[in-house]
Scaffold this motif. Structure first.
Motif, mmCIF file in Angstrom:
data_model
loop_
_atom_site.group_PDB
_atom_site.id
_atom_site.type_symbol
_atom_site.label_atom_id
_atom_site.label_comp_id
_atom_site.label_asym_id
_atom_site.label_seq_id
_atom_site.Cartn_x
_atom_site.Cartn_y
_atom_site.Cartn_z
ATOM 1 N N UNK A 17 0.783 -1.206 -0.088
ATOM 2 C CA UNK A 17 0.093 0.041 -0.023
ATOM 3 C C UNK A 17 1.039 1.494 -0.124
ATOM 4 N N UNK A 18 1.952 1.165 0.584
ATOM 5 C CA UNK A 18 2.914 2.248 0.701
ATOM 6 C C UNK A 18 3.815 2.561 -0.520
ATOM 7 N N UNK A 19 3.548 1.863 -1.675
ATOM 8 C CA UNK A 19 4.485 1.845 -2.820
ATOM 9 C C UNK A 19 4.576 3.350 -3.199
ATOM 10 N N UNK A 20 5.876 3.527 -3.810
ATOM 11 C CA UNK A 20 6.101 4.955 -4.288
ATOM 12 C C UNK A 20 5.989 4.927 -5.720
ATOM 13 N N UNK A 21 6.093 3.951 -6.508
ATOM 14 C CA UNK A 21 5.743 3.850 -7.773
ATOM 15 C C UNK A 21 4.366 4.327 -8.331
ATOM 16 N N UNK A 22 4.247 4.843 -9.663
ATOM 17 C CA UNK A 22 3.090 5.217 -10.299
ATOM 18 C C UNK A 22 2.050 4.179 -10.715
ATOM 19 N N UNK A 23 2.478 2.999 -10.924
ATOM 20 C CA UNK A 23 1.457 1.979 -11.041
ATOM 21 C C UNK A 23 0.580 1.530 -10.341
ATOM 22 N N UNK A 24 -0.673 1.532 -10.323
ATOM 23 C CA UNK A 24 -1.452 0.550 -9.402
ATOM 24 C C UNK A 24 -1.699 -0.613 -10.200
ATOM 25 N N UNK A 25 -1.307 -2.052 -9.862
ATOM 26 C CA UNK A 25 -1.677 -3.120 -10.514
ATOM 27 C C UNK A 25 -3.208 -3.699 -9.918
ATOM 28 N N UNK A 26 -4.066 -4.051 -10.808
ATOM 29 C CA UNK A 26 -5.412 -4.666 -10.541
ATOM 30 C C UNK A 26 -5.254 -6.050 -10.892
ATOM 31 N N UNK A 27 -5.936 -7.031 -10.263
ATOM 32 C CA UNK A 27 -6.171 -8.373 -10.645
ATOM 33 C C UNK A 27 -7.636 -8.953 -10.126
ATOM 34 N N UNK A 146 -3.164 2.933 -14.186
ATOM 35 C CA UNK A 146 -3.920 1.703 -13.778
ATOM 36 C C UNK A 146 -3.785 0.745 -14.730
ATOM 37 N N UNK A 147 -3.192 -0.435 -14.326
ATOM 38 C CA UNK A 147 -2.846 -1.559 -15.030
ATOM 39 C C UNK A 147 -3.360 -2.775 -14.572
ATOM 40 N N UNK A 148 -4.487 -3.349 -15.285
ATOM 41 C CA UNK A 148 -5.089 -4.693 -15.062
ATOM 42 C C UNK A 148 -4.543 -5.759 -15.692
ATOM 43 N N UNK A 149 -4.508 -6.840 -14.710
ATOM 44 C CA UNK A 149 -3.568 -8.097 -15.183
ATOM 45 C C UNK A 149 -4.460 -9.466 -15.317
ATOM 46 N N UNK A 150 -4.599 -9.916 -16.332
ATOM 47 C CA UNK A 150 -5.446 -11.103 -16.815
ATOM 48 C C UNK A 150 -4.601 -12.241 -17.695
ATOM 49 N N UNK A 151 -5.129 -13.712 -17.447
ATOM 50 C CA UNK A 151 -4.794 -14.479 -18.289
ATOM 51 C C UNK A 151 -6.059 -14.981 -19.433
ATOM 52 N N UNK A 152 -5.561 -15.803 -20.371
ATOM 53 C CA UNK A 152 -6.579 -16.222 -21.070
ATOM 54 C C UNK A 152 -6.193 -17.692 -21.671
ATOM 55 N N UNK A 153 -7.018 -18.527 -21.993
ATOM 56 C CA UNK A 153 -6.885 -19.808 -22.558
ATOM 57 C C UNK A 153 -6.080 -19.906 -23.930
ATOM 58 N N UNK A 154 -5.294 -21.017 -23.992
ATOM 59 C CA UNK A 154 -4.707 -21.192 -25.506
ATOM 60 C C UNK A 154 -5.814 -21.534 -26.530
ATOM 61 N N UNK A 222 -3.839 -5.985 -19.464
ATOM 62 C CA UNK A 222 -3.093 -6.857 -19.916
ATOM 63 C C UNK A 222 -3.446 -8.282 -19.737
ATOM 64 N N UNK A 223 -3.567 -9.074 -21.041
ATOM 65 C CA UNK A 223 -3.930 -10.195 -21.193
ATOM 66 C C UNK A 223 -2.768 -11.573 -21.662
ATOM 67 N N UNK A 224 -2.339 -12.398 -20.736
ATOM 68 C CA UNK A 224 -1.598 -13.181 -20.908
ATOM 69 C C UNK A 224 -1.850 -14.617 -21.203
ATOM 70 N N UNK A 225 -1.622 -15.290 -22.397
ATOM 71 C CA UNK A 225 -1.849 -16.597 -22.576
ATOM 72 C C UNK A 225 -1.554 -17.583 -21.475
ATOM 73 N N UNK A 226 -2.409 -18.185 -20.794
ATOM 74 C CA UNK A 226 -1.870 -18.800 -19.477
ATOM 75 C C UNK A 226 -0.898 -20.189 -19.603
ATOM 76 N N UNK A 227 -0.936 -20.615 -20.774
ATOM 77 C CA UNK A 227 0.308 -21.736 -20.882
ATOM 78 C C UNK A 227 1.779 -20.892 -20.773
ATOM 79 N N UNK A 228 1.920 -19.845 -20.973
ATOM 80 C CA UNK A 228 3.057 -19.147 -20.840
ATOM 81 C C UNK A 228 3.303 -18.843 -19.404
ATOM 82 N N UNK A 229 2.550 -19.021 -18.463
ATOM 83 C CA UNK A 229 2.637 -18.665 -16.973
ATOM 84 C C UNK A 229 2.258 -19.618 -16.157
#
Length: 256
Positions: A17-27, A146-154, A222-229
């Motif tokens: 919560x006390x981060x100093x960076x600009x980015x807020x990541x959302x999942x 704001x940066x939202x992070x998601x994954x999707x199926x191959x 951001x959407x990442x194909x889930x076989x990569x992760x």
């Protein structure tokens, strides 16, 4: 009886919560956990372990990115099958009766009182926590991103997906443009595309609109194909890559 018991804790989690960076990541789809009061929603263990219940790997990637970017991370602690926090309450997809090939018996025929109970238990706390965080950063004169992070199926309905990473945006494309330009300069490590495998027409930009566009701050999904992760090595490789694109993208003149 409420949707959540006191022992189950808050529906929304806030890390660094006390981060100093600009980015807020959302999942929004971080977890496959179901409230005890709702049982299994009538689904098998196979279904509840699958992508319909959560975005596998997304939280792990977001946490690694948060470390690298000194970013605050906000995520939902319960399954999107109960309430998809990337959808408004009036959307049928907020509490889906069918997800891909699976019927969701526990979501069938919900009356307004049941829908309202889920909205109040899961969506409103999530929305309010993220809204407070964004507004507090703006008040401190350090407008966030704001940066939202998601994954999707191959494979989706039997059709393979070639895209590996999607960079999605709504009407504000500044950060997406900058990240895609950075990806182009970096070469072809991943097949990275704009507004694939989903885009605004699919209703996936709710969080971006609600917390990014409404506050006139840069935002991207951001959407990442889930076989990569699917393992730690893959998660770290993708997190490193995405954090690098964000750092380079945010250095562009229009986003400084």
């Amino acid at each position: 009886m409420g949707i959540l018991t006191g022992e189950e804790g808050d529906p929304v989690a806030l890390e660094n919560a006390a981060a100093r960076g600009r980015v807020i990541l959302v999942c929004e789809h971080a977890s496959r956990l179901l409230p005890k009061a709702l049982g299994t929603l009538g689904l098998s263990e196979e279904a509840l372990a699958s992508h319909i219940a959560w975005d596998p790997g997304a939280l792990a990637v977001a946490r690694l990115m948060a470390q690298q970017l000194d970013a605050t991370l906000v995520f939902q602690r319960f399954s999107r099958l109960v309430y998809d926090c990337n959808r408004p309450p009036e959307s049928p997809a907020a509490m889906p009766e069918k997800s891909e090939i699976f019927d969701v018996p526990g979501n069938a025929g919900l009356d307004q009182a049941a829908r309202d109970a889920r909205t109040e238990a899961l969506y409103l706390p999530f929305r309010e926590a993220l809204s407070r965080l964004v507004k507090s950063r703006i008040a401190e004169d350090r407008a966030p991103v704001i940066v939202t992070v998601h994954s999707f199926t191959p494979v989706y309905f039997g059709k393979p997906r070639a895209v590996e990473i999607g960079v999605l945006h709504d009407s504000d494309s500044r950060l997406a443009d900058a990240m895609l330009a950075a990806a182009g300069r970096a070469g072809g490590r991943y097949d990275i595309r704009r507004n694939e495998p989903y885009g605004p027409a699919d209703g996936v930009t709710h969080t971006l609109k609600e917390h990014g566009l409404a506050n006139d701050i840069a935002n991207v999904m951001i959407e990442v194909r889930n076989d990569l992760i699917k393992d730690e090595a893959g998660e770290r490789a993708v997190a490193d890559y995405l954090a690098g694109l964000l750092v380079e993208g945010l250095s562009s003149p229009e986003l400084r």
